[in-house]
Design an enzyme around this catalytic site. Structure first.
Site, short mmCIF file in Angstrom:
data_model
loop_
_atom_site.label_atom_id
_atom_site.label_comp_id
_atom_site.label_asym_id
_atom_site.label_seq_id
_atom_site.Cartn_x
_atom_site.Cartn_y
_atom_site.Cartn_z
N VAL A 66 26.77 -17.67 14.33
CA VAL A 66 25.79 -17.11 15.35
C VAL A 66 24.81 -18.08 15.80
O VAL A 66 24.60 -19.22 14.66
CB VAL A 66 25.26 -15.67 14.77
CG1 VAL A 66 26.23 -14.71 14.65
CG2 VAL A 66 24.31 -16.00 13.49
N SER A 67 24.00 -18.08 16.70
CA SER A 67 23.26 -19.06 17.16
C SER A 67 21.79 -19.28 16.30
O SER A 67 21.20 -20.13 16.10
CB SER A 67 22.88 -19.08 18.54
OG SER A 67 24.26 -19.38 19.36
N ARG A 68 21.25 -17.98 16.17
CA ARG A 68 19.93 -17.86 15.64
C ARG A 68 19.86 -17.07 14.24
O ARG A 68 20.82 -16.30 13.93
CB ARG A 68 19.11 -17.16 16.60
CG ARG A 68 19.02 -17.85 17.96
CD ARG A 68 18.16 -19.13 17.81
NE ARG A 68 17.95 -19.69 19.31
CZ ARG A 68 18.94 -20.65 19.70
NH1 ARG A 68 19.85 -21.03 18.85
NH2 ARG A 68 18.73 -21.02 20.79
#
Length: 199
Positions: A66-68
């Site tokens: 995931v990015s965050r």
């Protein structure tokens, strides 16, 4: 794909009772594998190793991203969905890799190590939920890279595990990057024009 056994079926395969296998696992004599949610299982490679027969080289890896950091729940859901998929199709997973980092960032530590291991032919099978979990752009090149180094790449194509807000963030990052370059180009053109006039 490596066959997956429950402890009971594995016991029949190798001629040991489940209680004996649990004891061997507990004492470190012969370790079981564990799913991401704590379920014990074995593979055909384990059976060959138990019986002293040669097994195939290379491991099977699941990569989730995931990015965050605020997307920890999304990451856990991604891992759980991939576990369900792998158990459902009989894929034995040797390693579960998770990472937090943007899909436009090709310098992610886990991603770079993954590519290095593929290049070394240490990974035989890589599974991801959706192609943008590996990389936002250039996926075809990475798929070709994996194939050329003996790694089968399986994309489950679960679009629900690809958060839509990440796409918006990545697109905004691209617009910001090109806007900065365009501004720099205009500044350069202005300086060049002044230099020509002064000359």
């Amino acid at each position: 794909m490596d066959k997956v056994y429950s402890i009971g079926k594995f016991g029949k395969r190798v001629g040991r009772s489940p209680s004996r296998l649990r004891e061997m696992d507990r004492k470190g004599i012969f370790r079981a594998r564990w799913t991401a949610t704590g379920r014990r299982y074995y593979t055909e490679a384990d059976a060959l190793r138990f019986l002293g027969e040669p097994a195939a080289q290379g491991v099977t890896v699941v990569y989730c991203r995931v990015s965050r950091r605020r997307q920890q729940a999304d990451l856990q859901r991604q891992v759980a969905a991939m576990e369900t998929y792998c158990l459902g199709v009989g894929v034995a997973v040797d390693e579960w890799l998770t990472e937090i980092g943007g899909g436009l960032n090709f310098k992610r530590k886990v991603f770079l190590k993954l590519m290095e291991r593929i290049e070394q032919r240490a990974i035989a099978h890589l599974l991801i939920a959706h192609q943008d979990r590996l990389t936002r752009f250039g996926f075809d090149w990475f798929a070709h890279f994996a194939e050329q180094h003996g790694c089968t790449l399986t994309v489950v194509n679960q679009e629900s595990l690809s958060p839509p807000e990440e796409m918006v963030e990545d697109l905004m990052a691209i617009v910001h990057t090109f806007s900065g370059r365009l501004y720099g180009l205009r500044s350069y053109q202005k300086q060049l024009g002044e230099a020509v006039r002064d000359g």
